[in-house]
Design a protein around this motif. Structure first.
Motif, PDB file in Angstrom:
ATOM      1  N   UNK A 188      32.810 -24.836  18.658  1.00  0.00           N
ATOM      2  CA  UNK A 188      33.814 -25.190  19.659  1.00  0.00           C
ATOM      3  C   UNK A 188      35.087 -25.709  19.005  1.00  0.00           C
ATOM      4  N   UNK A 189      34.945 -26.542  17.974  1.00  0.00           N
ATOM      5  CA  UNK A 189      36.113 -27.068  17.266  1.00  0.00           C
ATOM      6  C   UNK A 189      36.889 -25.934  16.619  1.00  0.00           C
ATOM      7  N   UNK A 190      36.166 -25.008  16.002  1.00  0.00           N
ATOM      8  CA  UNK A 190      36.841 -23.913  15.296  1.00  0.00           C
ATOM      9  C   UNK A 190      37.538 -22.957  16.263  1.00  0.00           C
ATOM     10  N   UNK A 191      36.962 -22.737  17.449  1.00  0.00           N
ATOM     11  CA  UNK A 191      37.536 -21.766  18.384  1.00  0.00           C
ATOM     12  C   UNK A 191      38.564 -22.386  19.331  1.00  0.00           C
ATOM     13  N   UNK A 192      38.359 -23.656  19.698  1.00  0.00           N
ATOM     14  CA  UNK A 192      39.215 -24.280  20.709  1.00  0.00           C
ATOM     15  C   UNK A 192      39.761 -25.616  20.220  1.00  0.00           C
ATOM     16  N   UNK A 193      40.065 -25.681  18.934  1.00  0.00           N
ATOM     17  CA  UNK A 193      40.505 -26.932  18.347  1.00  0.00           C
ATOM     18  C   UNK A 193      41.734 -27.522  19.004  1.00  0.00           C
TER      19      UNK A 193
END
Length: 318
Positions: free
Chosen positions: A218-223
């Motif tokens: 989630x952090x990598x895709x929607x940081x």
């Protein structure tokens, strides 16, 4: 010397490596879920112990647990070298209508006024539970209709805008077990339905894992949509039992489903590294607030866990 912790790499802590992470803790890690409850630790004991565990930042917890007089609370915080990162509000923004909004805003504005007065910069927004967190009795449907999703998105944008304009606080939506914003599918649906300049997330690593999500992914895709972190771990064996028995969140916590790190999932090291990369890229420092749900718990239980957890975070470079 750092206290030896079972399961934590020993040797000198890599303190300061995570330069874009500010860690803290919260009343939740002391078994505090309600403004008043005879089984919870007194608020002064919480402040003494959270400071004694090595934390500088705290959240306010449920409104009314810590003193609602900003001057009194400010003195108590200053005496212990503590600062406030956020307040917490509970909302049911998928309910339309003027009266529902007025009730919500009355609660939110009260908490936001207090949070602003004691120096917080964020307001953590937890969606309403669709079933009672103690009895499991359904309070409404477990899924939202298309119309309710549209209302939720519009009202979340409205709330975020109004809180920022009136109080200067940033609202961060907290995906939570037994709410309508829980799984990866529902979290992503909210993100896609809302303005990225208005709606941001408080990513709770424990709740997201509890609901089957991958925090690093989630952090990598929607940081760009993540503005705040809650650090928490889930016991995978107990989670399997919870799912098998379809237990509501409260009884699951009573079983110990949210466990002391580093015994559970997700591993914090890759989450913190992803958050560090995100913070460096955006040029911001992200709060990472430790929460270990364990309501109710004996009053002597939280402090040793808090000390061990703070040592573990130091070993991770925080």
């Amino acid at each position: 010397m750092t206290e030896a912790v079972r399961g934590v790499p020993q040797g000198p802590p890599r303190s300061g490596r995570l330069t874009h992470i500010k860690v803290g803790s919260a009343p939740d890690s002391w078994g505090v879920w309600f403004p008043q409850d005879p089984v919870q630790v007194p608020w002064r004991r919480f402040l003494d112990e959270v400071a004694g565990s090595g934390y500088e930042w705290i959240e306010l917890g449920p409104y009314g647990y810590l003193p609602s007089d900003p001057a009194l609370l400010g003195r108590e915080l200053a005496a212990r070298g503590l600062r406030v990162s956020a307040g917490t509000v509970f909302t049911a923004l998928h309910h339309g209508g003027a009266s529902a909004w007025e009730r919500t805003w009355a609660h939110v504005s009260q908490v936001a006024t207090h949070a602003q007065a004691v120096g917080a910069g964020h307001l953590v927004m937890i969606p309403a539970f669709w079933r009672d967190d103690r009895t499991g009795e359904p309070l409404e449907g477990a899924t939202l209709t298309a119309g309710q999703w549209r209302t939720l998105a519009a009202q979340t944008e409205r709330l975020s805008r109004q809180v920022h304009e009136e109080f200067g606080l940033r609202v961060v939506v907290h995906p939570h077990a037994d709410t309508h914003i829980d799984t990866e599918e529902n979290v992503v649906r909210l993100l896609h339905a809302t303005d990225p300049d208005l709606v941001h997330l408080c990513l709770d690593t424990g709740h997201y894992a509890y609901c089957g999500g991958d925090s690093v992914k989630l952090i990598e895709r929607y940081g760009e949509r993540i503005g705040y972190l809650h650090l928490k771990q889930v016991d995978p064996a107990l989670l399997a039992r919870v799912r098998e028995r379809d237990l509501p969140f409260g009884p699951a916590v009573g079983l110990g489903v949210m466990c002391e790190p580093p015994a559970g999932e997700p591993a914090w090291e890759p989450v913190l590294e992803a958050a560090q990369a995100l913070g460096r890229r955006r040029g911001v420092e992200l709060f990472a607030i430790v929460e270990q749900d364990m309501y109710p718990c004996p009053p002597e239980k939280p402090l040793p866990i808090a000390r061990r957890t703070r040592s573990f975070l130091r070993s991770c470079g925080a």
